[in-house]
Design an enzyme around this catalytic site. Sequence first.
Site, PDB file in Angstrom:
ATOM      1  N   GLN A 191     -10.049  -2.974   1.084  1.00 35.17           N
ATOM      2  CA  GLN A 191     -10.081  -3.460   2.530  1.00 35.17           C
ATOM      3  C   GLN A 191      -9.847  -2.577   3.771  1.00 35.17           C
ATOM      4  O   GLN A 191      -9.422  -2.484   5.312  1.00 35.17           O
ATOM      5  CB  GLN A 191      -8.543  -4.123   2.308  1.00 35.17           C
ATOM      6  CG  GLN A 191      -7.475  -3.177   2.289  1.00 35.17           C
ATOM      7  CD  GLN A 191      -6.517  -3.851   1.845  1.00 35.17           C
ATOM      8  OE1 GLN A 191      -5.964  -3.812   0.763  1.00 35.17           O
ATOM      9  NE2 GLN A 191      -5.314  -3.666   2.807  1.00 35.17           N
ATOM     10  N   VAL A 217      10.398  -7.796   9.549  1.00 32.68           N
ATOM     11  CA  VAL A 217      11.805  -6.222   9.385  1.00 32.68           C
ATOM     12  C   VAL A 217      11.084  -5.558  10.839  1.00 32.68           C
ATOM     13  O   VAL A 217      10.173  -4.860  11.169  1.00 32.68           O
ATOM     14  CB  VAL A 217      12.307  -6.471   8.390  1.00 32.68           C
ATOM     15  CG1 VAL A 217      13.085  -4.554   8.537  1.00 32.68           C
ATOM     16  CG2 VAL A 217      12.450  -6.828   7.440  1.00 32.68           C
ATOM     17  N   HIS A 258       9.368  -3.469   3.417  1.00 30.78           N
ATOM     18  CA  HIS A 258       8.865  -4.025   1.841  1.00 30.78           C
ATOM     19  C   HIS A 258      10.008  -4.133   1.243  1.00 30.78           C
ATOM     20  O   HIS A 258      10.523  -4.563   0.360  1.00 30.78           O
ATOM     21  CB  HIS A 258       8.022  -2.186   1.530  1.00 30.78           C
ATOM     22  CG  HIS A 258       6.299  -1.863   2.418  1.00 30.78           C
ATOM     23  ND1 HIS A 258       6.267  -1.182   2.955  1.00 30.78           N
ATOM     24  CD2 HIS A 258       5.667  -2.552   2.038  1.00 30.78           C
ATOM     25  CE1 HIS A 258       5.554  -0.444   3.356  1.00 30.78           C
ATOM     26  NE2 HIS A 258       4.659  -1.449   2.870  1.00 30.78           N
ATOM     27  N   HIS A 260       9.002   1.381   3.668  1.00 30.95           N
ATOM     28  CA  HIS A 260       9.927   1.495   4.494  1.00 30.95           C
ATOM     29  C   HIS A 260      10.691  -0.350   4.138  1.00 30.95           C
ATOM     30  O   HIS A 260      10.589  -0.612   3.928  1.00 30.95           O
ATOM     31  CB  HIS A 260       9.243   1.375   6.207  1.00 30.95           C
ATOM     32  CG  HIS A 260       8.948   0.176   6.257  1.00 30.95           C
ATOM     33  ND1 HIS A 260       8.591  -1.452   6.097  1.00 30.95           N
ATOM     34  CD2 HIS A 260       6.769   0.174   6.176  1.00 30.95           C
ATOM     35  CE1 HIS A 260       7.682  -1.720   6.519  1.00 30.95           C
ATOM     36  NE2 HIS A 260       6.300  -0.441   6.267  1.00 30.95           N
ATOM     37  N   LYS A 292       4.537 -10.383   8.777  1.00 33.40           N
ATOM     38  CA  LYS A 292       4.252  -9.544   9.546  1.00 33.40           C
ATOM     39  C   LYS A 292       2.135  -9.252   9.760  1.00 33.40           C
ATOM     40  O   LYS A 292       1.824  -9.542  10.822  1.00 33.40           O
ATOM     41  CB  LYS A 292       4.596  -8.200   9.465  1.00 33.40           C
ATOM     42  CG  LYS A 292       3.788  -6.849   9.857  1.00 33.40           C
ATOM     43  CD  LYS A 292       4.339  -6.135  10.957  1.00 33.40           C
ATOM     44  CE  LYS A 292       3.724  -4.906  12.041  1.00 33.40           C
ATOM     45  NZ  LYS A 292       2.904  -4.279  10.162  1.00 33.40           N
ATOM     46  N   MET A 328       0.503  -1.172  -0.627  1.00 38.12           N
ATOM     47  CA  MET A 328       0.048  -0.062   0.329  1.00 38.12           C
ATOM     48  C   MET A 328       0.739   1.130   0.574  1.00 38.12           C
ATOM     49  O   MET A 328       0.334   2.824   0.331  1.00 38.12           O
ATOM     50  CB  MET A 328      -1.231   0.039   1.341  1.00 38.12           C
ATOM     51  CG  MET A 328      -1.989  -0.902   1.802  1.00 38.12           C
ATOM     52  SD  MET A 328      -3.477  -0.805   2.107  1.00 38.12           S
ATOM     53  CE  MET A 328      -2.775  -0.622   3.555  1.00 38.12           C
TER      54      MET A 328
HETATM   55  P1  AMP Z   1       1.274  -3.104   3.621  1.00 42.38           P
HETATM   56  O1  AMP Z   1       1.805  -1.969   2.435  1.00 42.38           O
HETATM   57  O2  AMP Z   1       1.168  -2.823   4.566  1.00 42.38           O
HETATM   58  O3  AMP Z   1      -0.012  -3.652   3.121  1.00 42.38           O
HETATM   59  O4  AMP Z   1       2.439  -3.994   2.996  1.00 42.38           O
HETATM   60  C1  AMP Z   1       2.626  -4.224   1.954  1.00 42.38           C
HETATM   61  C2  AMP Z   1       3.735  -5.895   2.832  1.00 42.38           C
HETATM   62  O5  AMP Z   1       4.772  -5.571   3.296  1.00 42.38           O
HETATM   63  C3  AMP Z   1       2.593  -7.253   3.486  1.00 42.38           C
HETATM   64  O6  AMP Z   1       3.094  -8.432   2.667  1.00 42.38           O
HETATM   65  C4  AMP Z   1       3.102  -7.167   4.484  1.00 42.38           C
HETATM   66  O7  AMP Z   1       2.917  -7.872   5.091  1.00 42.38           O
HETATM   67  C5  AMP Z   1       4.565  -6.384   4.569  1.00 42.38           C
HETATM   68  N1  AMP Z   1       5.727  -6.120   5.634  1.00 42.38           N
HETATM   69  C6  AMP Z   1       4.700  -4.950   6.110  1.00 42.38           C
HETATM   70  N2  AMP Z   1       5.184  -4.566   7.395  1.00 42.38           N
HETATM   71  C7  AMP Z   1       6.523  -5.737   6.734  1.00 42.38           C
HETATM   72  C8  AMP Z   1       7.786  -5.643   8.253  1.00 42.38           C
HETATM   73  N3  AMP Z   1       7.930  -4.760   9.161  1.00 42.38           N
HETATM   74  N4  AMP Z   1       8.440  -6.586   7.916  1.00 42.38           N
HETATM   75  C9  AMP Z   1       7.863  -7.330   6.923  1.00 42.38           C
HETATM   76  N5  AMP Z   1       7.837  -7.049   5.738  1.00 42.38           N
HETATM   77  C10 AMP Z   1       6.711  -6.228   6.346  1.00 42.38           C
END
Ligand code: AMP
Length: 286
Positions: A63, A185, A39, A36, A158, A32
């Site tokens: 969502q 991470v 990602h 960081h 995560k 999304m």
């Molecule tokens: P999001 O942008 O929050 O929807 O996350 C996109 C992807 O990055 C998802 O598969 C999350 O599980 C992964 N993600 C988010 N935070 C972390 C983290 N701290 N460590 C590893 N993967 C992450």
Amino acid sequence: MSTVIINNINDVRKNVIDWKKSGLKIGLVPTMGALHNGHASLIKKAKEMCDKVVVSVFVNPIQFGPNEDYDKYPRTLEKDRELCDKLGADIVFAPTPKEMYGENKKLSNTDLTFVCPPYNLVDCLCGKSRPGHFDGVATVVLKLFNIVTPDYAFFGQKDAQQLFILKNMVKDLNLNLTIISCPIVREDDGLALSSRNTYLSPDERKSALTISKALKQIELSYKQGITDTNILFDAAISVLDKNIEPEYIEFRNFETFEKVTEAKQNTLVAIAARAGKTRLIDNIIL
Ligand code: AMP
């Protein structure tokens, strides 16, 4: 070649068709945005395993619940592109909601086809307080899979429940790709990286740190031989800052997602909690 931002589904498809003709392996990293190092770790893994990498950046309206943070979710597309460029991703796919869901449709199941993951996986943990969330996730992820047709898709542990649901979707719907799960991470002090951490005030961040500390405490107690999840639960609660409002701390078999009362190897310990208005999630696997 620097990373390009593509907003249009057909333009992504044109690239994908060319890549497939050349027999290249394609990796997809759905996000999304507000990228960081969490990602980044997914993108790096995708680069290791694939010839071409697409990072999708889409704050998916279907969502989010009506009282959630869809409008204020951080949007930093150019910065995201720069990070993707540094990591060698080929395309940032950043569609608008109209591009994904059409002009004239209501974004609900009155007008749109949804993917509904199994009730047993949805009616627990984050799904309890976020009704419809995982339908929205599964729907957008299936759409992204159909647009990008990746060989591999990369997701973070995560979001353990999301990962479990999506792996089931791939199996149940016979999707021709493999999901790769990547470890969490963390900041040096243990806080799990999240785009939502940008919402935290310095004091809230200090309190939020006790979420990962609570998980560490569970791990420590488990290593000392405590397996009763009620006792482990209490150990975690005793570590949580008084300004942290836990929503759940649950123990589940990471193979089956069933609740367990005795922790053992491969038990998922998942927590959701609020620091101020910010809802955070974290987990460990014992
Ligand atoms: P999001 O942008 O929050 O929807 O996350 C996109 C992807 O990055 C998802 O598969 C999350 O599980 C992964 N993600 C988010 N935070 C972390 C983290 N701290 N460590 C590893 N993967 C992450």
